[in-house]
Design a protein around this motif. Structure first.
Motif, short mmCIF file in Angstrom:
data_model
loop_
_atom_site.label_atom_id
_atom_site.label_comp_id
_atom_site.label_asym_id
_atom_site.label_seq_id
_atom_site.Cartn_x
_atom_site.Cartn_y
_atom_site.Cartn_z
N LEU A 45 -6.03 0.70 1.88
CA LEU A 45 -6.17 -0.48 1.03
C LEU A 45 -4.81 -0.96 0.56
O LEU A 45 -4.58 -2.15 0.42
CB LEU A 45 -7.04 -0.16 -0.19
CG LEU A 45 -8.54 -0.01 0.05
CD1 LEU A 45 -8.90 1.25 0.79
CD2 LEU A 45 -9.27 -0.04 -1.27
N ILE A 46 -3.92 -0.01 0.28
CA ILE A 46 -2.56 -0.31 -0.16
C ILE A 46 -1.61 0.64 0.54
O ILE A 46 -1.86 1.85 0.62
CB ILE A 46 -2.41 -0.15 -1.69
CG1 ILE A 46 -3.20 -1.25 -2.41
CG2 ILE A 46 -0.95 -0.17 -2.11
CD1 ILE A 46 -3.15 -1.15 -3.93
N ARG A 47 -0.51 0.09 1.04
CA ARG A 47 0.53 0.91 1.68
C ARG A 47 1.73 1.02 0.75
O ARG A 47 2.23 0.02 0.22
CB ARG A 47 0.96 0.28 3.01
CG ARG A 47 1.98 1.09 3.78
CD ARG A 47 2.25 0.52 5.15
NE ARG A 47 1.06 0.30 5.96
CZ ARG A 47 0.41 1.26 6.64
NH1 ARG A 47 0.84 2.49 6.59
NH2 ARG A 47 -0.65 0.97 7.35
N GLN A 48 2.18 2.25 0.55
CA GLN A 48 3.35 2.50 -0.29
C GLN A 48 4.53 1.66 0.19
O GLN A 48 4.79 1.56 1.38
CB GLN A 48 3.71 3.99 -0.24
CG GLN A 48 4.85 4.38 -1.14
CD GLN A 48 5.12 5.88 -1.09
OE1 GLN A 48 4.37 6.64 -0.50
NE2 GLN A 48 6.19 6.29 -1.72
N GLY A 49 5.23 1.03 -0.77
CA GLY A 49 6.39 0.21 -0.44
C GLY A 49 6.09 -1.25 -0.17
O GLY A 49 6.99 -2.07 -0.10
N SER A 50 4.81 -1.59 0.01
CA SER A 50 4.45 -2.98 0.29
C SER A 50 4.65 -3.85 -0.95
O SER A 50 4.71 -3.36 -2.07
CB SER A 50 3.01 -3.09 0.81
OG SER A 50 2.09 -2.83 -0.23
N SER A 51 4.72 -5.14 -0.73
CA SER A 51 4.96 -6.06 -1.84
C SER A 51 3.70 -6.73 -2.35
O SER A 51 3.76 -7.57 -3.24
CB SER A 51 5.99 -7.13 -1.43
OG SER A 51 5.51 -7.84 -0.32
#
Length: 138
Positions: A45-51
């Motif tokens: 759902l969310i990737r580390q480092g994404s904006s």
């Protein structure tokens, strides 16, 4: 696509997160299902480092919060829990991965969608975010 009135409203009505919202406010939130997302087990759902700076409220299912390669699970969140609030509030990059453990339905709010909500709904969301953050600090 999730059918908002048939599937989402009963879920929202069961979750404590939405207890302070009136029936009309809940109806406003489900009137446009563009911000409801369904994720499959194992989906990120969310990737580390994404904006991406959206906030998510889990309506059904569970997610795990991991960092890096994902070997360490920091938390498991379920229905009524929120994640992504720090990036949403501070406009910073994601600090962890969020992965569906099983099928998940989530309400995903970005700044644009959030600003389209009535001021009363926005204030109630802010209050709930604060409550969740305080509970995590305990």
């Amino acid at each position: 696509m999730v059918s908002p009135h048939l599937e989402i409203m009963p879920i929202i009505n069961r979750l404590g997160f939405f207890n302070s919202f009136t029936a009309d406010e809940k109806a406003q939130m489900v009137s446009d299902d563009a911000h409801f997302r369904v994720y499959n087990a194992g989906e990120m759902l969310i990737r580390q480092g994404s904006s991406d700076q959206s906030l998510c409220i889990i309506l059904a299912g569970t997610v795990k919060i991991t960092e890096g390669a994902g070997d360490t699970i920091f938390a498991v969140l379920g229905a009524g829990d929120i994640f992504g609030e720090m990036a949403f509030l501070t406009d910073t990059r994601r600090t962890a991965n969020v992965i569906a453990r099983d099928p998940v339905i989530a309400l995903k709010l970005d700044r644009v969608l959030f600003e389209q909500l009535s001021s009363e709904i926005r204030e109630k969301f802010k209050d709930k975010i604060i409550e969740k953050l305080v509970a995590r600090l305990d």
